[in-house]
Design an enzyme around this catalytic site. Sequence first.
Site, mmCIF file in Angstrom:
data_model
loop_
_atom_site.group_PDB
_atom_site.id
_atom_site.type_symbol
_atom_site.label_atom_id
_atom_site.label_comp_id
_atom_site.label_asym_id
_atom_site.label_seq_id
_atom_site.Cartn_x
_atom_site.Cartn_y
_atom_site.Cartn_z
ATOM 1 N N LYS A 13 5.684 5.852 -48.691
ATOM 2 C CA LYS A 13 5.520 4.427 -48.338
ATOM 3 C C LYS A 13 4.290 3.828 -49.014
ATOM 4 O O LYS A 13 4.356 2.778 -49.623
ATOM 5 C CB LYS A 13 5.245 4.255 -46.825
ATOM 6 N N ARG A 88 4.987 1.375 -35.509
ATOM 7 C CA ARG A 88 5.268 2.814 -35.398
ATOM 8 C C ARG A 88 6.170 3.118 -34.212
ATOM 9 O O ARG A 88 6.578 4.255 -34.042
ATOM 10 C CB ARG A 88 3.976 3.576 -35.148
ATOM 11 N N ARG A 127 -1.037 16.573 -50.605
ATOM 12 C CA ARG A 127 -1.529 15.211 -50.866
ATOM 13 C C ARG A 127 -3.050 15.167 -51.017
ATOM 14 O O ARG A 127 -3.781 15.757 -50.236
ATOM 15 C CB ARG A 127 -1.086 14.327 -49.700
ATOM 16 N N ARG A 160 -6.898 14.420 -46.490
ATOM 17 C CA ARG A 160 -7.056 13.811 -45.167
ATOM 18 C C ARG A 160 -7.127 14.883 -44.083
ATOM 19 O O ARG A 160 -6.425 15.884 -44.152
ATOM 20 C CB ARG A 160 -5.869 12.881 -44.882
ATOM 21 N N ARG A 171 2.851 15.158 -36.325
ATOM 22 C CA ARG A 171 3.112 13.806 -36.854
ATOM 23 C C ARG A 171 4.592 13.618 -37.161
ATOM 24 O O ARG A 171 5.149 12.537 -36.957
ATOM 25 C CB ARG A 171 2.265 13.560 -38.108
#
Length: 216
Positions: A13, A88, A127, A160, A171
């Site tokens: 996204k 969300r 990531r 992160r 998550r």
Amino acid sequence: MRLVLLGAPGAGKGTQAKKIIEKYPMPQISTGDLLRAAVAAGTELGKEAKAVMDRGELVPDSVVLGMVQERLKHDDCKSGYILDGFPRNTRQAEALDEMLGKLGMSLTAALSVDVPLENLMKRLTGRRTCKACGQMFNIFFGAPKKEGSCDKCGGELFQRDDDKEETIRKRLDVYTAQTAPLIDYYGKKNILKAVDGASGTIDEIFVKVCSALGLK
Ligand code: AMP
């Protein structure tokens, strides 16, 4: 254009949002980025949010809604924006509709970037993000030319805190239980556009995104 971006964590996204705003300048409002900024600034809100984020859970609706409402008042939002990571859950989606309704506005589209859940773990553990410009890389799929350093600006790359395996599992569960139902929510409102975010390069997916949104 007032756009909502939907998709599981790691679906791309944020990457697609960055490509959209490069071509069609408008603010990209990421509630995750706003929360991480509050954490970095060490505000009271940031301290509370950090514990929740590190567990992979959702920050309370009241906090996020307040942040979004404030951000949407800025002048740069007058002619449109991309909401990335918000809403969300259904409560947030309804509150957003209400907020916009009061201003006589509505969303142009909700774009869902679809990637099967089983592909996401590797995307998320790999990531890395640039501290300076926010550019994202993936050490498995799109590694930077020089390890630990941004190809675009030379900034330092970081992982992160919530991109660790344990937190990622949580998550993804939260996404399935609370966020995935929004696909139906926007489908019923006839503003849902979906693209396959699992196959092809970032640029190839971007072509599909533009076509789904009717962007030239
Ligand atoms: P993201 O960068 O969008 O993956 O968000 C990182 C974390 O910030 C999430 O796992 C949540 O803890 C929190 N967060 C971001 N956006 C929201 C939201 N709209 N509602 C609640 N929590 C959020």
